[in-house]
Design a protein around this motif. Structure first.
Motif, PDB file in Angstrom:
ATOM      1  N   GLY A  64       0.494  -1.408   0.053  1.00 52.13           N
ATOM      2  CA  GLY A  64      -0.059  -0.089   0.041  1.00 52.13           C
ATOM      3  C   GLY A  64       0.802   1.243   0.078  1.00 52.13           C
ATOM      4  N   VAL A  65       2.082   1.126  -0.355  1.00 53.74           N
ATOM      5  CA  VAL A  65       2.739   2.403  -0.196  1.00 53.74           C
ATOM      6  C   VAL A  65       2.866   3.043  -1.731  1.00 53.74           C
ATOM      7  CG1 VAL A  65       5.075   3.477  -0.145  1.00 53.74           C
ATOM      8  CG2 VAL A  65       4.276   1.621   1.628  1.00 53.74           C
ATOM      9  N   PRO A  66       2.506   4.383  -1.788  1.00 56.25           N
ATOM     10  CA  PRO A  66       2.352   5.043  -3.263  1.00 56.25           C
ATOM     11  C   PRO A  66       3.970   4.956  -3.625  1.00 56.25           C
ATOM     12  CG  PRO A  66       1.480   6.252  -1.546  1.00 56.25           C
ATOM     13  CD  PRO A  66       2.045   5.323  -0.963  1.00 56.25           C
ATOM     14  N   TYR A  67       3.835   4.621  -5.058  1.00 53.71           N
ATOM     15  CA  TYR A  67       5.387   4.776  -5.739  1.00 53.71           C
ATOM     16  C   TYR A  67       6.182   5.955  -5.441  1.00 53.71           C
ATOM     17  CZ  TYR A  67       3.967   0.315  -7.973  1.00 53.71           C
ATOM     18  OH  TYR A  67       3.789  -0.701  -8.354  1.00 53.71           O
ATOM     19  N   GLU A  68       5.451   7.014  -5.459  1.00 54.76           N
ATOM     20  CA  GLU A  68       6.263   8.495  -5.319  1.00 54.76           C
ATOM     21  C   GLU A  68       6.777   8.616  -4.047  1.00 54.76           C
ATOM     22  OE1 GLU A  68       3.229   7.928  -5.980  1.00 54.76           O
ATOM     23  OE2 GLU A  68       1.682   9.498  -5.204  1.00 54.76           O
ATOM     24  N   LEU A  69       6.441   7.656  -2.968  1.00 56.21           N
ATOM     25  CA  LEU A  69       7.009   7.834  -1.618  1.00 56.21           C
ATOM     26  C   LEU A  69       7.932   6.660  -1.325  1.00 56.21           C
ATOM     27  CD1 LEU A  69       3.743   8.676   0.419  1.00 56.21           C
ATOM     28  CD2 LEU A  69       5.564  10.191  -0.607  1.00 56.21           C
ATOM     29  N   LEU A  70       8.078   5.466  -2.092  1.00 55.23           N
ATOM     30  CA  LEU A  70       8.935   4.401  -1.949  1.00 55.23           C
ATOM     31  C   LEU A  70      10.563   4.824  -1.921  1.00 55.23           C
ATOM     32  CD1 LEU A  70       7.702   1.638  -1.768  1.00 55.23           C
ATOM     33  CD2 LEU A  70       8.152   1.366  -4.507  1.00 55.23           C
ATOM     34  N   THR A  71      11.091   4.164  -1.223  1.00 57.91           N
ATOM     35  CA  THR A  71      12.604   4.336  -1.233  1.00 57.91           C
ATOM     36  C   THR A  71      13.004   2.767  -1.109  1.00 57.91           C
ATOM     37  OG1 THR A  71      13.065   4.109   1.223  1.00 57.91           O
ATOM     38  CG2 THR A  71      12.381   6.414   0.491  1.00 57.91           C
ATOM     39  N   PRO A  72      14.333   2.518  -1.486  1.00 52.50           N
ATOM     40  CA  PRO A  72      15.040   1.326  -1.525  1.00 52.50           C
ATOM     41  C   PRO A  72      14.907   0.686  -0.037  1.00 52.50           C
ATOM     42  CG  PRO A  72      16.245   2.866  -2.507  1.00 52.50           C
ATOM     43  CD  PRO A  72      15.306   3.607  -1.978  1.00 52.50           C
ATOM     44  N   ASP A  73      15.073   1.315   0.999  1.00 50.50           N
ATOM     45  CA  ASP A  73      14.937   0.813   2.391  1.00 50.50           C
ATOM     46  C   ASP A  73      13.436   0.299   2.860  1.00 50.50           C
ATOM     47  OD1 ASP A  73      17.670   0.820   3.169  1.00 50.50           O
ATOM     48  OD2 ASP A  73      17.436   3.015   3.888  1.00 50.50           O
ATOM     49  N   ASP A  74      12.498   0.741   1.923  1.00 48.16           N
ATOM     50  CA  ASP A  74      11.175   0.304   2.393  1.00 48.16           C
ATOM     51  C   ASP A  74      10.960  -1.122   1.797  1.00 48.16           C
ATOM     52  OD1 ASP A  74      10.535   2.816   3.374  1.00 48.16           O
ATOM     53  OD2 ASP A  74       9.539   3.307   1.400  1.00 48.16           O
ATOM     54  N   MET A  75      11.772  -1.681   1.045  1.00 45.31           N
ATOM     55  CA  MET A  75      11.759  -3.132   0.517  1.00 45.31           C
ATOM     56  C   MET A  75      11.681  -3.972   1.558  1.00 45.31           C
ATOM     57  SD  MET A  75      11.402  -2.670  -2.749  1.00 45.31           S
ATOM     58  CE  MET A  75      10.849  -0.945  -2.693  1.00 45.31           C
ATOM     59  N   VAL A  76      10.830  -5.089   1.507  1.00 44.03           N
ATOM     60  CA  VAL A  76      11.004  -6.032   2.696  1.00 44.03           C
ATOM     61  C   VAL A  76      11.436  -7.204   2.242  1.00 44.03           C
ATOM     62  CG1 VAL A  76       9.400  -7.278   4.339  1.00 44.03           C
ATOM     63  CG2 VAL A  76       8.620  -4.871   3.416  1.00 44.03           C
ATOM     64  N   ILE A  77      12.264  -8.137   3.034  1.00 43.75           N
ATOM     65  CA  ILE A  77      12.873  -9.148   2.819  1.00 43.75           C
ATOM     66  C   ILE A  77      12.194 -10.399   3.314  1.00 43.75           C
ATOM     67  CG2 ILE A  77      15.074 -10.541   2.961  1.00 43.75           C
ATOM     68  CD1 ILE A  77      15.612  -8.106   1.289  1.00 43.75           C
ATOM     69  N   VAL A  78      11.746 -11.294   2.361  1.00 43.63           N
ATOM     70  CA  VAL A  78      10.826 -12.256   2.946  1.00 43.63           C
ATOM     71  C   VAL A  78      11.479 -13.590   2.309  1.00 43.63           C
ATOM     72  CG1 VAL A  78       8.527 -13.332   2.438  1.00 43.63           C
ATOM     73  CG2 VAL A  78       8.982 -10.912   2.433  1.00 43.63           C
ATOM     74  N   ASP A  79      11.314 -14.802   3.204  1.00 44.79           N
ATOM     75  CA  ASP A  79      11.980 -16.048   2.818  1.00 44.79           C
ATOM     76  C   ASP A  79      10.903 -16.710   1.807  1.00 44.79           C
ATOM     77  OD1 ASP A  79       9.726 -17.536   4.358  1.00 44.79           O
ATOM     78  OD2 ASP A  79      11.091 -17.712   6.057  1.00 44.79           O
ATOM     79  N   PHE A  80      11.191 -17.836   1.339  1.00 47.73           N
ATOM     80  CA  PHE A  80      10.365 -18.540   0.493  1.00 47.73           C
ATOM     81  C   PHE A  80       9.387 -19.369   1.114  1.00 47.73           C
ATOM     82  CE2 PHE A  80      14.073 -19.357  -3.199  1.00 47.73           C
ATOM     83  CZ  PHE A  80      14.110 -17.850  -3.200  1.00 47.73           C
ATOM     84  N   ASP A  81       9.041 -19.085   2.134  1.00 46.91           N
ATOM     85  CA  ASP A  81       7.725 -19.785   2.602  1.00 46.91           C
ATOM     86  C   ASP A  81       6.794 -18.540   3.027  1.00 46.91           C
ATOM     87  OD1 ASP A  81       8.163 -22.595   2.918  1.00 46.91           O
ATOM     88  OD2 ASP A  81       9.667 -22.071   4.349  1.00 46.91           O
ATOM     89  N   GLY A  82       7.296 -17.096   2.802  1.00 47.42           N
ATOM     90  CA  GLY A  82       6.529 -15.930   3.005  1.00 47.42           C
ATOM     91  C   GLY A  82       6.632 -15.302   4.231  1.00 47.42           C
ATOM     92  N   ASN A  83       7.847 -15.754   5.188  1.00 46.44           N
ATOM     93  CA  ASN A  83       7.817 -15.130   6.186  1.00 46.44           C
ATOM     94  C   ASN A  83       8.735 -13.856   6.274  1.00 46.44           C
ATOM     95  OD1 ASN A  83       6.338 -17.361   7.634  1.00 46.44           O
ATOM     96  ND2 ASN A  83       8.244 -18.381   7.167  1.00 46.44           N
ATOM     97  N   THR A  84       8.412 -12.784   6.981  1.00 47.71           N
ATOM     98  CA  THR A  84       9.314 -11.647   6.731  1.00 47.71           C
ATOM     99  C   THR A  84      10.469 -11.980   7.463  1.00 47.71           C
ATOM    100  OG1 THR A  84       7.295 -10.199   6.576  1.00 47.71           O
ATOM    101  CG2 THR A  84       9.385  -9.076   7.474  1.00 47.71           C
TER     102      THR A  84
END
Lengths: 232, 232, 232, 232
Positions: free
Chosen positions: B47-67
């Motif tokens: 839900g973050v608008p593209y114009e507010l997005l930063t590289p640090d906002d990216m979330v790292i998730v494993d292949f089972d879907g856990n953050t």
């Protein structure tokens, strides 16, 4: 400084979003923003091009449609906005556009069918199209009656204005609303995109089925259920 | 600094390509990028608008879907991405959009027919449209099951995910992928254009024939044969 | 400095016009420019994105399709260009795109009917659509045979390449040409617009008649007659 | 300095609006502006690209189509403009474009039906489409006769050029006009949008009814009645 400076500024900014989102040609649209405590709303003046608009041009109008503050005449659709604010107390903002695809569905006098999740992420019924008004309503206080045509359509269909934040007025064009100006403008853009997708869907497959119930329920709960989590 | 800085930066840049290519309205899309050695992927937050997005906002998730790392909730489509990475080891990146024409074909629940060389330069079969999921899958772990719906469709049709890098999920929207983020985003744009051309082709000639076998073979070999040479 | 610097520079500039005119996605197109005295032409290299292209990247190729100068591989459509230059001595430039509407007509395997003066101002016959090639031609020297498919279509229909500067190759996409690069690119944009108008015209009126003979003759003479005067 | 400097400058600015509004490709359009006291008008020269146009390039022409001042040849449509100025004294400006949707209706030889209030806010009848001209008119003074075709269509249908400021010429394209250049250009953009909406409306609902009489009257009075108040 006007005691309504805040809503004038925000209404101005929301109006300026319409041309940026490609939802209006010339002056074919308007956004209003309410202050329910003061029982007034700020709305775009009539016929002023977006590139000349300033926050101070916003007109302050009460919920009966009377101008409270402002040098210019408010938008000719003002009374429709007033009726919605008066009867739907939880609406913070109303948007009217003549965006191309939504207006085409309104002219075709058809609800926009719910064909996919893009639609279901925002509302879980077809976008209602209110029938054209009766001759009596048209001859009378036209823009005021447009508001009642919208209220009546929701009443007859048992729809909640907090759940369904958009409508097409038959032969005319769309109205959308929301808790604030951001949401109301967002809904206007979503309605245009959903209308365009439905148009294309029916051309590709005239027998395209509506979204199945399980998907509708899922999307409703994803957004509104106790464990809501939606957001792409 | 995060040990995932590299994929967060690249995933961020790929996400920012979506609005530039006209493939998303508001936040209706997301790109993820995998690190198969670490068995994680970076994905857009929800839900973050593209114009507010930063590289640090990216979330790292494993292949089972856990953050694994990140302050925000990952995109609501995260589990679909996870399933694809887990089962298709050679995918480096996944893209999900609601691009207009591709979504219309998905809503129409039809494969996009292969009508010309623009299509054949990228895949030599119709773009598959997976059927809407069963009610059981929908009521269960919806986004997780969406991944399996995609896997099952490829299995049933005997398609290779290295050969066919795109699918429509019926009633929903497209997913594309590729060895890296550049290719996955490229495929999302190609799918939208191929969907648009097929739409127009059927309107111009409802009896338009599919591409003939000799041309399909030629285009397959031009790209994959021992003497491949394609590139316009 | 290359003795072909001039045509490399002009070919570069003409190639850069394609994305500006909305005629190409990614690298789906190419412009070449001939030097008939030297019997060579400059053409875009294969698979290089427009934003990275430089004049020095242009490849110099002779009329048999052999590279004469250049570090990169020429566009995969090079042999089609070569055939046209070799057989049509008055062509100065060739353009190939996959522009959306023109490609849709090519995929529909239909000529673009002459419905109005926008079309007649540029050519006074339907835009020809060459049939898909025979399996033998496809299995053989594909891009080279594409050139012959174009030549044969003009021969069979008795068309003049100086009069009709555009064609659709069935299942594939358009080619246009002209005395110089400016005209060839101009023709590519005109063909896309004429294709779009014809698409809309048939939807509005499936029985829309072709332009009447008197108008066709008038427009032909306005452009080519002894007292030609056309220009809007 | 030319005694016509004022109308040359304004005509120039109005011509430059056409590409900004997306109404012309290359040079496919022209705006003229009249000085009724001097019985002349300023019009775009023939075949000059918009990006090279300057105010001094505007050509001054009298109401019989003769050039009064200017180094270049006036637009090839000049005589059509001249006829309209000569016979309709209250027109201040004429615009001709080949805008895509309006031209498609002209090519389909159909009036644009009045389906909604977007249309009714500007004119309360279908947009008239004049039939293609007779062979005699075409063979004769073509552009001059185009003007008469427009006048005749209005006469036969009993339309007022002050009330209805736009027409389609069958097989050709639209002409619009107005009291000044701003209004004539505005009308060209409105016509294109109304044409596009009508196209979509008929696809969504082939039986879509025309706007009902009460709504037509209301919109006519809102704009023209003693208490006119229109403006969004």
């Amino acid at each position: 400084m006007s005691k309504y400076q805040q809503i004038k500024q925000t209404a101005y900014e929301a109006n300026m979003q319409l041309p940026k989102l490609g939802l209006v040609l010339f002056t074919f649209g308007n956004v209003s923003l309410a202050d329910h405590k003061e029982q007034v709303f700020a709305i775009k003046p009539s016929g002023v091009p977006y590139e000349l608009l300033t926050p101070d041009d916003m007109v302050i109008v009460d919920f009966d449609g009377n101008t409270v503050e402002g040098k210019m005449r408010p938008s000719s659709d003002t009374k429709t906005h007033a009726v919605l604010y008066k009867h739907w107390p939880k609406i913070g903002s109303v948007v009217h556009t003549h965006s191309t695809y939504a207006t085409a569905w309104a002219q075709a006098q058809r609800d926009v069918p719910i064909f996919g999740t893009t639609h279901a992420d925002h509302l879980t019924v077809d976008v209602p199209c209110a029938p054209p008004m009766s001759d009596e309503m048209i001859k009378g206080n036209y823009e005021y009656e447009t508001g009642f045509q919208i209220l009546n359509c929701f009443k007859e269909r048992g729809l909640s204005y907090e759940e369904v934040e958009m409508i097409l007025v038959g032969n005319h064009a769309p109205f959308t609303w929301g808790k604030d100006a951001h949401k109301a403008v967002y809904n206007a853009a979503v309605l245009e995109e959903v209308s365009r997708m439905a148009y294309l869907t029916e051309t590709i497959n005239p027998q395209a089925p509506r979204l199945k119930d399980a998907l509708i329920r899922k999307h409703f709960e994803r957004k509104h259920g106790p464990d809501s989590y939606y957001g792409q």
